[in-house]
Design a protein around this motif. Structure first.
Motif, short mmCIF file in Angstrom:
data_model
loop_
_atom_site.label_atom_id
_atom_site.label_comp_id
_atom_site.label_asym_id
_atom_site.label_seq_id
_atom_site.Cartn_x
_atom_site.Cartn_y
_atom_site.Cartn_z
N HIS A 96 14.80 -3.41 3.63
CA HIS A 96 14.55 -4.25 4.81
C HIS A 96 14.09 -3.42 6.00
CE1 HIS A 96 16.25 -7.12 2.25
NE2 HIS A 96 17.52 -6.96 2.55
N GLY A 97 14.37 -2.12 5.95
CA GLY A 97 13.99 -1.25 7.08
C GLY A 97 12.67 -0.53 6.86
N GLY A 98 11.95 -0.85 5.79
CA GLY A 98 10.63 -0.26 5.59
C GLY A 98 10.63 1.02 4.77
N ASP A 99 11.69 1.25 3.99
CA ASP A 99 11.72 2.45 3.14
C ASP A 99 11.85 1.99 1.68
OD1 ASP A 99 11.88 4.99 2.12
OD2 ASP A 99 13.67 5.58 3.24
N THR A 100 10.80 1.33 1.21
CA THR A 100 10.82 0.77 -0.14
C THR A 100 10.95 1.85 -1.21
OG1 THR A 100 9.43 -1.01 0.68
CG2 THR A 100 9.63 -0.84 -1.69
N ALA A 101 10.34 2.99 -0.96
CA ALA A 101 10.40 4.06 -1.97
C ALA A 101 11.86 4.46 -2.24
CB ALA A 101 9.59 5.27 -1.51
N ALA A 102 12.66 4.58 -1.17
CA ALA A 102 14.07 4.93 -1.35
C ALA A 102 14.81 3.81 -2.07
CB ALA A 102 14.72 5.22 0.00
N ALA A 103 14.49 2.55 -1.72
CA ALA A 103 15.15 1.41 -2.37
C ALA A 103 14.85 1.40 -3.86
CB ALA A 103 14.69 0.10 -1.72
N ARG A 104 13.63 1.72 -4.23
CA ARG A 104 13.26 1.73 -5.65
C ARG A 104 14.02 2.82 -6.40
NH1 ARG A 104 8.01 -0.23 -7.20
NH2 ARG A 104 7.31 1.79 -7.97
N GLU B 33 8.79 -7.25 4.25
CA GLU B 33 9.07 -5.89 3.77
C GLU B 33 7.80 -5.05 3.73
OE1 GLU B 33 11.30 -5.94 0.12
OE2 GLU B 33 13.03 -6.84 1.13
N GLN B 34 6.69 -5.68 3.30
CA GLN B 34 5.43 -4.94 3.25
C GLN B 34 4.99 -4.52 4.66
OE1 GLN B 34 3.15 -7.94 1.23
NE2 GLN B 34 4.08 -7.49 -0.76
N ALA B 35 5.15 -5.43 5.63
CA ALA B 35 4.77 -5.11 7.01
C ALA B 35 5.65 -3.98 7.55
CB ALA B 35 4.88 -6.34 7.89
N ARG B 36 6.95 -4.08 7.28
CA ARG B 36 7.86 -3.04 7.79
C ARG B 36 7.62 -1.70 7.10
NH1 ARG B 36 13.52 -6.44 8.65
NH2 ARG B 36 12.94 -7.32 10.66
N ASP B 37 7.28 -1.76 5.84
CA ASP B 37 6.94 -0.54 5.11
C ASP B 37 5.75 0.16 5.77
OD1 ASP B 37 8.35 0.49 2.99
OD2 ASP B 37 6.74 0.12 1.55
N ALA B 38 4.74 -0.64 6.13
CA ALA B 38 3.53 -0.08 6.76
C ALA B 38 3.88 0.49 8.13
CB ALA B 38 2.47 -1.18 6.90
N ILE B 39 4.73 -0.20 8.87
CA ILE B 39 5.11 0.28 10.21
C ILE B 39 5.83 1.62 10.10
CG2 ILE B 39 6.64 -0.19 12.18
CD1 ILE B 39 5.97 -3.20 11.76
N GLU B 40 6.77 1.71 9.15
CA GLU B 40 7.53 2.96 8.98
C GLU B 40 6.64 4.10 8.53
OE1 GLU B 40 10.85 4.04 9.36
OE2 GLU B 40 10.87 2.24 10.59
N ASP C 121 5.18 2.72 -4.17
CA ASP C 121 5.77 3.95 -3.65
C ASP C 121 4.86 4.60 -2.61
OD1 ASP C 121 8.17 3.99 -4.99
OD2 ASP C 121 7.25 4.81 -6.80
N ASN C 122 3.59 4.26 -2.65
CA ASN C 122 2.63 4.86 -1.75
C ASN C 122 1.70 3.77 -1.26
OD1 ASN C 122 0.97 6.61 -0.36
ND2 ASN C 122 -0.19 7.22 -2.17
N PRO C 123 2.21 2.85 -0.40
CA PRO C 123 1.45 1.66 -0.07
C PRO C 123 0.16 1.95 0.70
CG PRO C 123 3.43 1.80 1.27
CD PRO C 123 3.50 2.90 0.26
N ALA C 124 0.09 3.08 1.32
CA ALA C 124 -1.08 3.32 2.15
C ALA C 124 -2.20 4.02 1.40
CB ALA C 124 -0.68 4.16 3.33
N GLY C 125 -1.88 4.74 0.36
CA GLY C 125 -2.90 5.50 -0.32
C GLY C 125 -3.27 6.73 0.46
N ASN C 126 -3.77 6.57 1.67
CA ASN C 126 -4.20 7.70 2.47
C ASN C 126 -3.31 7.83 3.71
OD1 ASN C 126 -5.40 9.56 4.07
ND2 ASN C 126 -7.46 8.68 3.93
N PRO C 127 -2.47 8.86 3.76
CA PRO C 127 -1.52 8.97 4.87
C PRO C 127 -2.17 9.19 6.22
CG PRO C 127 -1.40 10.91 3.45
CD PRO C 127 -2.32 9.94 2.79
N ALA C 128 -3.43 9.44 6.29
CA ALA C 128 -4.07 9.68 7.58
C ALA C 128 -4.44 8.36 8.27
CB ALA C 128 -5.32 10.54 7.40
#
Ligand code: SF4
Ligand code: SF4
Length: 462
Positions: A259-267, A113-120, A15-22
């Motif tokens: 598929h569009g990089g919004d895994t949190a919404a999909a979950r 999906e992971q790459a697109r999630d990071a891009i979004e 749900d929070n793949p980046a950990g740090n949004p900055a």
């Protein structure tokens, strides 16, 4: 999104793949991408001939191996991911034909999906009205059945009030990009009500004791644009001896989000669907759309790190099945007959074939129709270029892939091109309009074709 603990960086999670949004995109990718999957790729290139974008361009970066190499270079920090990286991730159809060709079992779809999630997720990477509009539609409309029905009602009004004719005659559609104006013409008449309004929440099995209790997954776009197909799916299942329930609490599958990089919404959508079908106590969850079914069958993976939902997600995923597969494997035999001889061919839905692993069942049912002359299309297993909203976001590549597809479709001489996914169906209709002869060739969902040719008994709706 998970909060950030006071004593250190936020914990990485799906749900929070980046950990740090900055962090920038490089940091997001470092945290999102699965290193084991990146390492599994041994660069053999067996996947290259299976990849539609590589076949169209011959460019390594447009291949699965090339895209994985780009992801690995960004992950290892040897390349700063920039516009070219994002472009290659956007160009991928997500058809997953590469997975079926891969001897190392690389889970390419997950990496994408992971790459697109990071891009979004990365700040400043996606911006502008297109992102705002997409987020508004994906989060504000698709997950809400009532809003989807309102949208269906608006489309119905547009078509039936004469507004569509006016828009065409006045030239207003010329203000749209040409591919969108073409799409407007091939969209079916939206019903604006949905399958439950038509048949109720339950259909009793024809012919006595039910074979099993099944839950129909109605979809979001499917239910407003292809309501008739949903109704016919339920009726075919009931004819084949299944008790059919249509849980009203179900929502959009989340495929476009994932598929569009919004895994949190999909979950979140997955959790709501699992609850709806769990409460209905079904033996099978039936899909008639390859694109939806492929995500439904992966709910177990989508929620595997969620301790509260992992078991229920695995329960749900194990029950997902395509309608043709269920009819053939467990249904009471049905008799289909065509009133007149008809030549048909079948275009695979990539997600049905490559993810749900179903390709023989629809063909077997079609070939079993009395009076139907089934002709296999060359490269029917190759993507048609629809791929969710790819034909809207990448019209040039989608158009090139469609042109090759239609050469093969036309070569069969088929009167009807059949398929098992609404996106593929619209793409085939577009293909016939662009490269075929609409006066003699049609495109149909397999369910509609079978339902029209069914020798029926009696189904009770309730
Ligand atoms: S998902 Fe399809 S388009 Fe993307 S890399 Fe794999 S085969 Fe190519
Ligand atoms: S087939 Fe598999 S292992 Fe070989 S290059 Fe493609 S993704 Fe890598």
């Amino acid at each position: 999104m998970a909060g950030r603990p006071a004593d250190g960086p936020a914990k990485k999670s799906r749900d929070n793949p980046a950990g740090n949004p900055a962090n920038g995109l490089a940091a997001k990718l470092k945290l999102s991408l699965d290193e084991d999957q990146l390492m599994n790729c041994m660069r053999c290139g067996f996947c290259l001939p299976a990849c539609p974008t590589y076949r169209e361009t011959g460019v390594e970066a447009e291949s699965p191996r090339g895209r994985i190499a780009l992801m690995k270079a960004a992950f290892d920090g040897v390349m700063e991911p920039a516009a070219g990286f994002i472009e290659q991730m956007d160009h991928c159809l997500g058809c997953r034909a590469c997975e079926t060709a891969c001897p190392a079992d690389v889970k390419y779809g997950r990496l994408l999906e992971q790459a697109r999630d990071a891009i979004e997720d990365a700040p400043g990477v996606r911006s502008g009205w297109a992102r705002v509009l997409r987020r508004a539609v994906f989060r504000g409309v698709f997950p809400h059945p009532r809003r989807m029905r309102l949208l269906g009602g608006a489309l119905k009004l547009y078509r039936r009030s004469g507004l569509a004719r006016l828009a065409r005659a006045s030239g207003a559609l010329k203000l749209l990009p040409p591919h969108l104006a073409e799409m407007e013409r091939i969209l079916p008449d939206a019903a604006g009500d949905g399958v439950v309004a038509r048949v109720g929440p339950r259909l009793a099995a024809a012919g006595g004791e039910p074979v099993a209790k099944v839950g129909l997954f109605r979809g979001c776009i499917m239910d407003i644009l292809f309501t008739d197909t949903n109704v016919r799916t339920a009726e075919l299942l009931a004819e084949a001896g299944f008790e059919v329930v249509i849980p009203d609490a179900q929502v959009c599958c989340g495929a476009l989000h994932a598929h569009g990089g919004d895994t949190a919404a999909a979950r979140e959508l997955a959790r709501r669907n699992i609850r709806a079908f769990r409460e209905a106590g079904v033996d099978h969850v039936v899909s008639n759309a390859g694109g939806c079914g492929a995500l439904l069958v992966e709910y177990g993976h989508l929620l595997e790190d969620d301790p509260e939902w992992a078991d229920d997600a695995a329960w749900f995923a194990a029950r997902v099945i395509d309608v043709a597969e269920l009819l053939l494997r467990r249904g009471r035999p049905l008799a289909f007959a065509s009133p007149e001889p008809v030549r048909v061919t079948y275009q695979d839905s990539c997600h049905l074939r490559n993810v749900m692993k179903s390709s023989g069942a629809p063909r077997a049912l079609i070939a079993g129709v009395e009076g139907a002359d089934y002709c296999e299309m060359k490269e029917a297993d190759r993507c048609c270029g629809s791929a969710g909203i790819y034909n809207i976001t990448q019209p040039e590549m989608s158009g090139a892939i469609l042109e090759s597809k239609m050469e093969h479709a036309n070569a069969t001489g088929a009167d009807i091109i059949l398929t098992s996914n609404p996106g593929c169906l619209l793409q085939m209709k577009l293909g016939v309009a662009r490269h075929g002869d609409p006066s003699r060739t049609d495109a149909m969902h397999v369910v509609d074709f079978l339902h029209e040719r069914l020798r029926r008994s009696n189904v009770k709706h309730s």
